[in-house]
Design a protein around this motif. Structure first.
Motif, short mmCIF file in Angstrom:
data_model
loop_
_atom_site.label_atom_id
_atom_site.label_comp_id
_atom_site.label_asym_id
_atom_site.label_seq_id
_atom_site.Cartn_x
_atom_site.Cartn_y
_atom_site.Cartn_z
N GLY A 145 1.06 -23.93 5.73
CA GLY A 145 1.79 -24.07 4.46
C GLY A 145 1.97 -22.79 3.68
O GLY A 145 2.40 -22.81 2.52
N MET A 146 1.64 -21.64 4.27
CA MET A 146 1.84 -20.36 3.55
C MET A 146 3.12 -19.73 4.08
O MET A 146 3.10 -18.83 4.90
N LYS A 147 4.24 -20.25 3.56
CA LYS A 147 5.55 -19.87 4.12
C LYS A 147 5.93 -18.42 3.78
O LYS A 147 6.68 -17.79 4.49
N ASP A 148 5.46 -17.95 2.61
CA ASP A 148 5.88 -16.59 2.23
C ASP A 148 4.70 -15.62 2.21
O ASP A 148 4.43 -14.97 1.21
N ILE A 149 4.02 -15.54 3.35
CA ILE A 149 2.87 -14.62 3.48
C ILE A 149 3.36 -13.18 3.53
O ILE A 149 2.61 -12.24 3.28
N ARG A 150 4.66 -12.99 3.84
CA ARG A 150 5.18 -11.62 3.89
C ARG A 150 6.07 -11.34 2.69
O ARG A 150 6.74 -12.23 2.18
N ILE A 151 6.04 -10.10 2.27
CA ILE A 151 6.79 -9.71 1.06
C ILE A 151 7.49 -8.38 1.32
O ILE A 151 6.99 -7.54 2.06
N GLN A 152 8.63 -8.20 0.68
CA GLN A 152 9.35 -6.93 0.82
C GLN A 152 8.63 -5.86 0.01
O GLN A 152 8.37 -6.05 -1.18
N THR A 153 8.31 -4.76 0.67
CA THR A 153 7.63 -3.68 -0.06
C THR A 153 7.89 -2.37 0.68
O THR A 153 8.73 -2.30 1.57
N PHE A 154 7.17 -1.31 0.29
CA PHE A 154 7.35 -0.02 0.95
C PHE A 154 5.99 0.54 1.34
O PHE A 154 4.98 0.27 0.69
N GLY A 155 6.00 1.33 2.42
CA GLY A 155 4.77 2.01 2.84
C GLY A 155 5.04 3.50 2.91
O GLY A 155 6.20 3.93 2.95
N VAL A 156 3.98 4.29 2.89
CA VAL A 156 4.16 5.74 3.00
C VAL A 156 3.19 6.28 4.04
O VAL A 156 2.07 5.77 4.19
N HIS A 157 3.63 7.27 4.80
CA HIS A 157 2.76 8.00 5.72
C HIS A 157 2.62 9.41 5.19
O HIS A 157 3.62 10.07 4.93
N PHE A 158 1.40 9.86 5.01
CA PHE A 158 1.18 11.28 4.72
C PHE A 158 0.67 11.88 6.02
O PHE A 158 -0.44 11.58 6.44
N GLY A 159 1.48 12.71 6.67
CA GLY A 159 1.05 13.25 7.97
C GLY A 159 0.91 12.13 8.98
O GLY A 159 1.67 11.18 8.98
N PHE A 160 -0.12 12.22 9.84
CA PHE A 160 -0.27 11.23 10.90
C PHE A 160 -1.36 10.22 10.58
O PHE A 160 -1.43 9.16 11.17
N LYS A 161 -2.25 10.58 9.65
CA LYS A 161 -3.47 9.80 9.52
C LYS A 161 -3.39 8.78 8.39
O LYS A 161 -3.85 7.65 8.53
N ASN A 162 -2.82 9.17 7.26
CA ASN A 162 -2.93 8.33 6.07
C ASN A 162 -1.70 7.46 5.88
O ASN A 162 -0.60 7.96 5.74
N ARG A 163 -1.93 6.14 5.87
CA ARG A 163 -0.83 5.23 5.59
C ARG A 163 -1.23 4.31 4.44
O ARG A 163 -2.32 3.74 4.45
N PHE A 164 -0.36 4.19 3.45
CA PHE A 164 -0.65 3.33 2.31
C PHE A 164 0.55 2.45 2.01
O PHE A 164 1.70 2.87 2.16
N LEU A 165 0.28 1.24 1.54
CA LEU A 165 1.34 0.41 0.99
C LEU A 165 1.40 0.68 -0.51
O LEU A 165 0.39 1.08 -1.11
N ALA A 166 2.55 0.41 -1.11
CA ALA A 166 2.69 0.67 -2.55
C ALA A 166 1.64 -0.11 -3.36
O ALA A 166 1.08 0.40 -4.32
N SER A 167 1.35 -1.35 -2.92
CA SER A 167 0.38 -2.15 -3.69
C SER A 167 -1.04 -1.58 -3.58
O SER A 167 -1.85 -1.73 -4.51
N ASP A 168 -1.35 -0.90 -2.46
CA ASP A 168 -2.68 -0.26 -2.33
C ASP A 168 -2.87 0.76 -3.45
O ASP A 168 -3.93 0.84 -4.08
N VAL A 169 -1.81 1.55 -3.68
CA VAL A 169 -1.89 2.62 -4.68
C VAL A 169 -2.00 2.02 -6.08
O VAL A 169 -2.75 2.50 -6.93
#
Length: 547
Positions: free
Chosen positions: A333-357
Motif C-alpha cells: 500500500g505504499m504507492k508513492d515510495i519514490r519521489i522526484q528529487t536531485f542527487g549530487v556527486h562530488f568526485g567519485f566517492k561522495n554522493r548526497f541527495l538534496a534531502s540528506d543535506v
C-alpha cells in the motif's frame, strides 16, 4: 512594492554599495545567503552578514547597523509584518525583502520608496487592490465626520468591509517560492550561475518539501523548473576532461526513495526512522514490526545485508534496490515510495541527495550543545553547504540520525501512551519535562518535524474518522528556568492539503482575550512561546475560538 526587474531594481542598485544581509535561521535562507555571497564575491560587493532568529533579533540587528548601512537585504523574514512600523527606520533606508512567508503585509506591497519585495508575482498572492484598502478610509474621513458622534463607536459599512477584506487576506499563513530559487534566478539573469548555486537552490526547494511548507503540486512544478536548469548545466559541461576530473561536481535528477538518509545509514534503520514507512507500517506496534519483517522477506533481501551500512552492501543488491523496494512497497500500500528529487556527486566517492543535506544542515543549525550560541550554529550550518567542507556535512548527517531516532521514539511513546488528546476543534499533545530528548524539541524546526510526523502517525493509527481531519497543536518545554513552553500548530494531514495554517491569527486572538503571557517572536506566526502556567486558559480560549 514588488520588484519586476530583479537585475535593474535590486542588483544594479546594491552592487556599488555596502549591504547588510539579515538572514533568517532556516535552510532555504542559508542557501539563498550562499548564492548572494557568491554573487557579491564575484562583484566585490562589501556586505555584513547577520543571522536573525526572530523579530527581536531583527530589531536589534537593525538598530546596530542602521548608522553604517542604507541598504538592507532580508531573507525569509520581514514580508509578513508592517516593517517600517516595526523598525521605524530613517527615510533613506531601503529594504530588499526576499521572503517565502505569505501573506505579504499590504503596507509593504504599497510602499514604493523603502520596501522592495523580491517575490515571485506568479505565486498566488491575492493581494487586495489599493482602492479596496486605502481609498475608502480617506473618503470616510471626509464623509462621515459629522455622523460619527451620533453613532458612537459603531464602525461604518465601509470600515466593516475593509476589515473583512483584510481579515480574509491575512487569515491563513502559507509559503511561496523558495528564496534560494528566487536568488538563483537572479544569478541566471546575470549569467553568473554556477553548479554550486544551482545545488543550493535545489536544497532550498527541498527544505520546503522536507519541512512540509509547500503543496505537493508546487513542489513538482518547482522541481521541473530546476530540472531544466540542471539539464542546461550538464549539457554545458559535457567535455571529456571535466567529467573525469576527481573533484568535479555532477548534479542529476533522481526518482529516489522516500527513505531518509538511507545511503548514509543501514537500510533497516532508515526504514524504521523515515516518517513515510514508519507510519505506513505502524512500527510502534508489534503488528507493525511483524509487517516490516514480512516486507523485508518479500523483497528477498538477507537481514545481514539490510542491517549493515548501505555502503557495505553487495553491489549486486544495490544495483536494482530501488526497483525491488518499489515493487514490494506497492504490495504493502505504499504507492508513492519514490519521489522526484536531485542527487549530487562530488568526485567519485561522495554522493548526497538534496534531502540528506537539508537534514544535516537543520541538525547543525538546531544543535543543542551547551556552549554554542545561535551565530555559532548558523556558521556551522552555512559551512556544511560548501563542497570544500564535507567533514562538517558528515557530522551534520550523524546529528540528523540522532534527531530522527529521537523523533521516532517520541512519536512511538506519544501514541502508545495516548498522549494525543482530541480537544474538539483540534488535537493537542504536550511533551512533559523529563521526556527523553525533550530539549531537542524546544527548537522550532525540530518541533515542526515532530508535529508533522506525529499527526501522520496518529491519522494512521486512530479509528476515529473525525479525528483524522483535525489539525494538531503541540507544546514542549522551552526554558525551564523562565517557565516557558514552545507551542506549534500545523494544519490537518492530507495528501491534497493546501498547507495553509490558521493558527497564527488564532494564537494572537486567544492570547489577547485571556491576557496570556506569550511571545510571538518567530517569523512563522504559528509558533509561539507561552508561560507554562497560562497554558490551560490559553487552550480553553483556543477551543472556544475555533469551535
Amino acid at each position: 512594492m514588488f520588484v519586476t526587474d530583479i537585475r535593474k531594481e535590486f542588483y544594479d542598485v546594491v552592487v556599488n554599495q555596502r549591504v547588510a544581509l539579515l538572514i533568517s535561521s532556516d535552510i532555504d535562507a542559508l542557501c539563498a545567503c550562499k548564492i548572494l555571497q557568491a554573487l557579491f564575491h564575484c562583484d566585490q560587493v562589501q556586505y555584513t552578514l547577520v543571522p536573525v532568529t526572530g523579530w527581536q533579533d531583527l530589531g536589534t540587528a537593525f538598530l546596530e547597523h542602521k548608522e553604517q548601512f542604507h541598504y538592507f537585504v532580508l531573507v525569509n523574514c520581514g514580508a509578513n509584518v508592517d516593517l517600517l512600523e516595526m523598525l521605524q527606520p530613517d527615510e533613506d533606508s531601503v529594504f530588499f525583502i526576499c521572503d517565502t512567508h505569505r501573506p505579504v503585509d499590504v503596507i509593504n506591497v504599497y510602499n514604493d520608496t523603502q520596501i522592495k519585495l523580491l517575490i515571485k508575482q506568479d505565486d498566488d498572492l491575492g493581494v487586495p487592490s489599493y482602492d479596496d484598502i486605502f481609498r475608502d478610509e480617506d473618503e470616510e474621513d471626509g464623509d462621515d465626520s459629522g455622523n460619527e458622534s451620533d453613532l458612537g463607536s459603531e464602525p461604518s459599512g465601509k470600515r466593516r468591509r475593509f476589515d473583512e477584506i483584510l481579515f480574509d487576506y491575512e487569515q491563513y499563513e502559507y509559503h511561496g517560492t523558495s528564496a534560494a530559487m528566487m536568488l538563483f534566478e537572479l544569478a541566471w539573469v546575470l549569467s553568473k550561475d554556477t553548479k554550486d548555486m544551482l545545488w543550493w537552490a535545489i536544497i532550498g526547494l527541498t527544505d520546503q518539501w522536507v519541512h512540509d511548507k509547500i503543496t505537493h503540486m508546487k513542489y513538482v512544478t518547482d522541481i521541473a523548473t530546476m530540472q531544466r536548469h540542471v539539464s542546461r548545466h550538464n549539457h554545458r559541461n559535457e567535455d571529456e576532461e571535466n567529467s573525469l576530473s576527481i573533484d568535479c561536481m555532477r548534479i542529476s535528477f533522481e526518482y529516489d526513495l522516500r527513505l531518509t538518509l538511507y545511503q548514509h545509514w543501514s537500510l533497516y534503520e532508515s526504514i524504521c526512522n523515515s516518517c513515510y514507512t514508519s507510519c505506513n507500517f505502524k512500527l510502534w506496534s508489534l503488528n507493525g514490526q511483524k509487517k516490516l519483517q514480512e516486507f523485508l522477506a518479500d523483497m528477498g533481501l538477507p537481514l545481514k545485508q539490510v542491517r549493515q551500512k548501505f555502503n557495505c552492501m553487495d553491489i549486486s543488491i544495490k544495483e536494482n534496490l530501488r526497483d525491488v523496494i518499489e515493487e514490494s512497497s506497492n504490495k504493502y500500500g505504499m504507492k508513492d515510495i519514490r519521489i522526484q528529487t536531485f542527487g549530487v556527486h562530488f568526485g567519485f566517492k561522495n554522493r548526497f541527495l538534496a534531502s540528506d543535506v537539508v537534514h544535516a544542515a537543520a541538525a547543525l543549525l538546531e544543535s543543542t550543545e551547551k556552549d554554542e550560541s545561535a551565530s555559532d550554529t548558523f556558521i556551522k550550518a552555512l559551512d556544511c553547504l560548501s563542497r570544500s567542507n564535507l567533514e562538517r556535512l558528515h557530522l551534520g548527517i550523524d546529528l540528523a540520525k540522532k534527531k530522527l531516532i529521537a523523533i521516532q521514539q517520541t512519536v512511538a511513546s506519544c501514541i502508545c501512551t495516548n498522549l494525543i488528546l482530541s480537544q474538539g476543534p483540534f488535537l493537542y499533545c504536550y511533551l512533559m519535562e523529563g521526556t527523553p530528548d525533550v530539549k531537542l524539541f524546544s527548537k522550532p524546526m525540530a518541533l515542526t518535524l515532530l508535529c508533522k510526523y506525529l499527526l501522520k502517525a496518529f491519522v494512521h493509527s486512530t479509528r476515529n474518522k473525525r479525528c483524522k481531519l483535525l489539525p494538531l497543536i503541540m507544546a514542549a518545554p522551552m526554558d525551564v528556568e523562565k517557565g516557558t513552553v514552545i507551542v506549534a500548530g500545523i494544519p490537518p494531514e492530507s495528501e491534497t492539503s493546501d498547507k495553509k495554517n490558521f493558527f497564527g491569527r488564532a494564537f494572537e486572538k486567544a492570547a489577547e482575550s485571556t491576557s496570556s503571557r506569550t511571545l510571538h517572536d518567530h517569523f512563522d506566526t504559528s509558533i509561539i512561546e507561552l508561560k507554562t502556567e497560562d497554558r490551560t486558559k490559553f487552550l480553553d480560549a483556543l477551543i472556544t475560538l475555533l469551535s
